[in-house]
Design a protein around this motif. Structure first.
Motif, PDB file in Angstrom:
ATOM      1  N   ARG A  86      40.379  44.373  39.126  1.00 14.48           N
ATOM      2  CA  ARG A  86      39.770  43.927  40.386  1.00 14.48           C
ATOM      3  C   ARG A  86      39.559  42.408  40.364  1.00 14.48           C
ATOM      4  O   ARG A  86      39.883  41.705  41.338  1.00 14.48           O
ATOM      5  CB  ARG A  86      38.441  44.650  40.587  1.00 14.48           C
ATOM      6  N   ARG A  89      42.950  40.599  40.650  1.00 15.50           N
ATOM      7  CA  ARG A  89      43.469  40.658  42.013  1.00 15.50           C
ATOM      8  C   ARG A  89      42.774  39.640  42.905  1.00 15.50           C
ATOM      9  O   ARG A  89      43.431  38.897  43.656  1.00 15.50           O
ATOM     10  CB  ARG A  89      43.264  42.060  42.583  1.00 15.50           C
ATOM     11  N   ASP A  90      41.443  39.585  42.820  1.00 11.45           N
ATOM     12  CA  ASP A  90      40.689  38.693  43.689  1.00 11.45           C
ATOM     13  C   ASP A  90      40.855  37.227  43.293  1.00 11.45           C
ATOM     14  O   ASP A  90      41.019  36.356  44.153  1.00 11.45           O
ATOM     15  CB  ASP A  90      39.206  39.077  43.661  1.00 11.45           C
ATOM     16  N   LEU A  91      40.820  36.947  42.002  1.00 13.44           N
ATOM     17  CA  LEU A  91      40.914  35.562  41.545  1.00 13.44           C
ATOM     18  C   LEU A  91      42.339  35.023  41.669  1.00 13.44           C
ATOM     19  O   LEU A  91      42.544  33.849  41.984  1.00 13.44           O
ATOM     20  CB  LEU A  91      40.441  35.459  40.092  1.00 13.44           C
ATOM     21  N   GLY A  92      43.310  35.875  41.411  1.00  9.93           N
ATOM     22  CA  GLY A  92      44.702  35.440  41.477  1.00  9.93           C
ATOM     23  C   GLY A  92      45.194  35.207  42.882  1.00  9.93           C
ATOM     24  O   GLY A  92      46.101  34.414  43.103  1.00  9.93           O
ATOM     25  N   ASP A  93      44.617  35.922  43.844  1.00  9.65           N
ATOM     26  CA  ASP A  93      44.959  35.741  45.259  1.00  9.65           C
ATOM     27  C   ASP A  93      46.474  35.768  45.472  1.00  9.65           C
ATOM     28  O   ASP A  93      47.057  34.899  46.115  1.00  9.65           O
ATOM     29  CB  ASP A  93      44.375  34.427  45.777  1.00  9.65           C
ATOM     30  N   GLY A  94      47.113  36.778  44.883  1.00 12.43           N
ATOM     31  CA  GLY A  94      48.550  36.954  45.061  1.00 12.43           C
ATOM     32  C   GLY A  94      49.405  36.428  43.934  1.00 12.43           C
ATOM     33  O   GLY A  94      50.604  36.718  43.884  1.00 12.43           O
ATOM     34  N   SER A  95      48.825  35.655  43.026  1.00  8.85           N
ATOM     35  CA  SER A  95      49.562  35.135  41.874  1.00  8.85           C
ATOM     36  C   SER A  95      49.048  35.811  40.603  1.00  8.85           C
ATOM     37  O   SER A  95      47.850  36.068  40.470  1.00  8.85           O
ATOM     38  CB  SER A  95      49.384  33.620  41.756  1.00  8.85           C
TER      39      SER A  95
END
Length: 295
Positions: A86, A89-95
């Motif tokens: 989780r 997913r949130d910290l990477g913001d698509g990366s």
């Protein structure tokens, strides 16, 4: 390299609540780090200092520890892995993000990397992540008491002052001889409670639940290692939890998973023990390997 400033403290959402997350650095390149069974995100202070300026390292206090002590269960390695996914997913913001874990955190990181490989571009296992041999019929709680020693004993005690709590750690054979500012910051971050009854933030129920899970899931970890598709590296210490032999990861176990053309790449970090591989001078080498693992 990042300056050794104190981290920013964030509360980031996970299933059923939030985790306290320590952010070291301010760069756009995201790394995520999971600590050991009685540790906290402050375990990664020295490692973060060795990362390039363009990196930010996010180190959550896992459920039942540090600023996440009140975050409700369930505990267990799979729960921690879901939390890591989780956050990634949130910290990477698509990366994809870089992922590392130390000791118990290495097992949670392994499970996360196999569960959601697209979220991660590398996995650095630090003195953990391999199935641990446990004698058939052994009581997991007895094994925990025998192996964790002082780390577990402190959870049921109170201390008159912060200095008394620090002195307890200074007497630890794996830490005292190597005492430095990073170890002291790690210890002081962990203490809470009123004056005269200071104590660790770590919840013993979380440690015992996660410890039982770790000691009874060797088949699961073996399966996940064979399924791992994220570029990975194991760094291990030659000395164990008490600053002496045997190491955390027995040589026979390491050979099983590192020998052969398809084995897990591994490196022995000379001069380190289970704690100082992150909290001592070896942390600079760990940071270098973490950055280099991405190719």
């Amino acid at each position: 390299m990042n300056e050794p400033n104190e981290p920013a403290e964030l509360d980031l959402p996970v299933e059923g609540g939030a985790l306290r997350v320590l952010r070291f650095g301010g760069g756009p390149r995201i790394a995520l780090a999971a600590h050991g069974i009685t540790g906290s995100g402050m375990s990664f202070r020295a490692l973060a200092r060795g990362l390039p300026d363009e990196w930010s390292l996010f180190a959550p206090d896992l459920r039942g520890r540090g600023g996440s002590a009140a975050t409700p269960g369930p505990y267990g390695l799979d729960r921690h892995a879901l939390d890591l996914c989780r956050l990634a997913r949130d910290l990477g913001d698509g990366s994809p993000v870089a992922l590392t874990g130390h000791s118990m955190g290495a097992y949670a990181a392994l499970l996360a990397a196999v569960r959601r490989p697209a979220l991660f571009d590398r996995l650095l296992l630090v003195d953990g992540g391999l199935p641990l041999p446990v004698p058939p019929g052994a009581d997991p709680d007895a094994v925990l008491d025998a192996t964790l020693g002082p780390a577990l004993a402190r959870l049921g005690r109170t201390y008159g002052t912060d200095a008394a709590y620090v002195d307890f750690f200074r007497a630890h054979p794996a830490l005292g001889p190597h005492w430095n500012a990073d170890i002291e910051a790690y210890v002081r971050y962990d203490v809470t409670g009123p004056l005269g009854a200071r104590r660790s933030k770590v919840r013993e129920e979380a440690v015992r639940h996660d410890g039982r899970d770790l000691l009874t899931s060797d088949g699961l970890f073996a399966a996940r290692l064979t399924e791992l598709r994220v570029p990975a590296l194991l760094l291990r210490a030659p000395l164990g939890l008490l600053g002496q032999e045997p190491p955390m990861l027995p040589a026979s176990v390491v050979r099983r998973w590192t020998d052969g053309p398809t084995g897990l790449p591994a490196e022995l970090i000379e001069g380190s023990n289970h704690y100082t591989i992150l909290l001592g001078t070896a942390a600079a080498t760990v940071a270098e390997r973490f950055v280099g693992l991405g190719g």
